[in-house]
Design a protein around this motif. Structure first.
Motif, PDB file in Angstrom:
ATOM      1  N   VAL A   1       0.838  -1.203   0.000  1.00 49.35           N
ATOM      2  CA  VAL A   1       0.000   0.000   0.000  1.00 49.35           C
ATOM      3  C   VAL A   1       0.870   1.249   0.000  1.00 49.35           C
ATOM      4  O   VAL A   1       0.547   2.260  -0.634  1.00 49.35           O
ATOM      5  CB  VAL A   1      -0.938  -0.010   1.226  1.00 49.35           C
ATOM      6  CG1 VAL A   1      -1.750   1.282   1.296  1.00 49.35           C
ATOM      7  CG2 VAL A   1      -1.858  -1.219   1.179  1.00 49.35           C
ATOM      8  N   ARG A   2       2.004   1.181   0.705  1.00 52.34           N
ATOM      9  CA  ARG A   2       2.927   2.317   0.751  1.00 52.34           C
ATOM     10  C   ARG A   2       3.393   2.701  -0.639  1.00 52.34           C
ATOM     11  O   ARG A   2       3.488   3.894  -0.967  1.00 52.34           O
ATOM     12  CB  ARG A   2       4.137   1.958   1.614  1.00 52.34           C
ATOM     13  CG  ARG A   2       5.166   3.082   1.755  1.00 52.34           C
ATOM     14  CD  ARG A   2       6.461   2.538   2.323  1.00 52.34           C
ATOM     15  NE  ARG A   2       7.097   1.611   1.391  1.00 52.34           N
ATOM     16  CZ  ARG A   2       8.218   0.948   1.659  1.00 52.34           C
ATOM     17  NH1 ARG A   2       8.787   1.081   2.848  1.00 52.34           N
ATOM     18  NH2 ARG A   2       8.743   0.132   0.765  1.00 52.34           N
ATOM     19  N   ASN A   3       3.655   1.721  -1.481  1.00 51.89           N
ATOM     20  CA  ASN A   3       4.130   2.009  -2.831  1.00 51.89           C
ATOM     21  C   ASN A   3       3.049   2.644  -3.691  1.00 51.89           C
ATOM     22  O   ASN A   3       3.340   3.497  -4.535  1.00 51.89           O
ATOM     23  CB  ASN A   3       4.647   0.736  -3.493  1.00 51.89           C
ATOM     24  CG  ASN A   3       5.925   0.226  -2.849  1.00 51.89           C
ATOM     25  OD1 ASN A   3       6.693   0.995  -2.274  1.00 51.89           O
ATOM     26  ND2 ASN A   3       6.152  -1.076  -2.919  1.00 51.89           N
ATOM     27  N   TRP A   4       1.803   2.256  -3.483  1.00 49.97           N
ATOM     28  CA  TRP A   4       0.712   2.880  -4.236  1.00 49.97           C
ATOM     29  C   TRP A   4       0.493   4.318  -3.784  1.00 49.97           C
ATOM     30  O   TRP A   4       0.141   5.191  -4.598  1.00 49.97           O
ATOM     31  CB  TRP A   4      -0.567   2.063  -4.090  1.00 49.97           C
ATOM     32  CG  TRP A   4      -0.534   0.812  -4.909  1.00 49.97           C
ATOM     33  CD1 TRP A   4      -0.416  -0.473  -4.461  1.00 49.97           C
ATOM     34  CD2 TRP A   4      -0.576   0.714  -6.338  1.00 49.97           C
ATOM     35  NE1 TRP A   4      -0.379  -1.357  -5.507  1.00 49.97           N
ATOM     36  CE2 TRP A   4      -0.483  -0.663  -6.673  1.00 49.97           C
ATOM     37  CE3 TRP A   4      -0.682   1.648  -7.370  1.00 49.97           C
ATOM     38  CZ2 TRP A   4      -0.494  -1.107  -7.997  1.00 49.97           C
ATOM     39  CZ3 TRP A   4      -0.695   1.204  -8.680  1.00 49.97           C
ATOM     40  CH2 TRP A   4      -0.606  -0.158  -8.983  1.00 49.97           C
ATOM     41  N   LEU A   5       0.709   4.589  -2.497  1.00 48.76           N
ATOM     42  CA  LEU A   5       0.661   5.977  -2.028  1.00 48.76           C
ATOM     43  C   LEU A   5       1.804   6.783  -2.634  1.00 48.76           C
ATOM     44  O   LEU A   5       1.644   7.965  -2.949  1.00 48.76           O
ATOM     45  CB  LEU A   5       0.737   6.010  -0.500  1.00 48.76           C
ATOM     46  CG  LEU A   5      -0.464   5.433   0.253  1.00 48.76           C
ATOM     47  CD1 LEU A   5      -0.197   5.443   1.756  1.00 48.76           C
ATOM     48  CD2 LEU A   5      -1.735   6.211  -0.071  1.00 48.76           C
TER      49      LEU A   5
END
Length: 285
Positions: free
Chosen positions: A35-39
């Motif tokens: 999820v961090r990478n999509w943010l």
């Protein structure tokens, strides 16, 4: 060949190319699940869209200056766009790059990914190389997507300019991103806890934006080693901007395009090599 001899073939007899691509696909899948990478993707795209929106319809009849670059009066909207992208990149891109790169090795150790991979017939070099390539490629793709969206946004508002030159400028921005994420990957090999990882993101970003320029400026000739200087110099070959360093302590002729390319390449290669020297002695299996 008999069946017994076939069974005796070790798994490492699988060609390196096949092992590497399988491992690279696995690393890429792990990155996509974060999820961090999509943010991070959303943050990069927002940076390019914001640069486009503040450039469209802006007054281009006056001189505009940002740290390291200046636009003369009656400049184009496209040049204004890349000036704003440069300004935003020097403020936010280091933090986004460290956020993407700093957990590459440390994060894998914390979640047990490296231990799992270490139990397979893979060398430390293969695991590290696949990790580096996956993170560099992912960040390059994110920046390429942001660049394309920013350019399309400018075109949607009838901003004229050479499309090939704009994508060439986008390639320079991707090169800056790689030069910023590589130190995060290299330093990630030195971290062992989540706390160290968070401190690395914050400290590395602030050091890149404020600390390193201050230290290099104390010896004027060494300021050319900062990636922002190289990025600014290379941008002047693509847009109608003048290189305008804040610290007039050295001859700008020292930073030729060839030197600028070499500096960016050094920021990619040196930290990654340092990270490998740290990882090769780590027990991961």
């Amino acid at each position: 060949m008999s069946s017994e001899s076939k069974k005796g073939i070790p798994s490492t007899a699988v060609p390196f190319r096949r092992r590497f691509w399988t491992l690279l696909i696995l690393k890429s899948q792990l990155l996509c699940r974060s999820v961090r990478n999509w943010l991070l993707v959303a943050g990069v795209i927002a940076m390019f869209v914001a640069g486009a929106m503040v450039s469209v319809g802006a007054d281009t009849s006056s001189v505009v200056r940002v740290p390291l670059l200046a636009l003369e009066a009656n400049h184009s909207a496209v040049s204004r766009f890349w000036l704003r992208i440069f300004d935003l990149s020097t403020l936010f891109l280091p933090f986004l790059a460290f956020l993407c790169g700093y957990g590459s090795i440390h994060g894998g150790s914390g979640r047990g990914n490296l231990t799992c991979l270490g139990s397979l017939p893979l060398t430390r070099g293969e695991i590290y190389l696949a990790t580096v390539v996956a993170h560099l490629a992912a960040f390059a793709i994110v920046l390429a997507t942001g660049t394309a969206i920013g350019i399309l946004t400018m075109m949607a508002f009838s901003a004229s300019g050479s499309l090939i030159r704009q994508f060439g400028t986008g390639f320079l921005t991707i090169s800056l991103g790689l030069a910023l994420i590589a130190p995060g990957i290299g330093l990630s090999a030195l971290a062992s806890t989540r706390k160290q990882g968070i401190l690395g993101i914050i400290g590395g970003g602030f050091a890149m934006v404020y600390g390193i320029p201050f230290l290099l400026a104390r010896r004027s000739v060494f300021i050319i080693l900062h990636p922002f200087q190289s990025y600014a110099q290379l941008l002047t070959t693509q847009v109608e901007a003048a290189y305008s360093p804040l610290i007039q302590l050295y001859s700008p002729q020292l930073l030729s395009p060839f030197v600028a390319v070499a500096v960016l390449a050094g920021w990619v290669c040196c930290p990654i090599t340092l990270g490998y020297l740290c990882v090769r002695n780590e027990v991961i299996g």
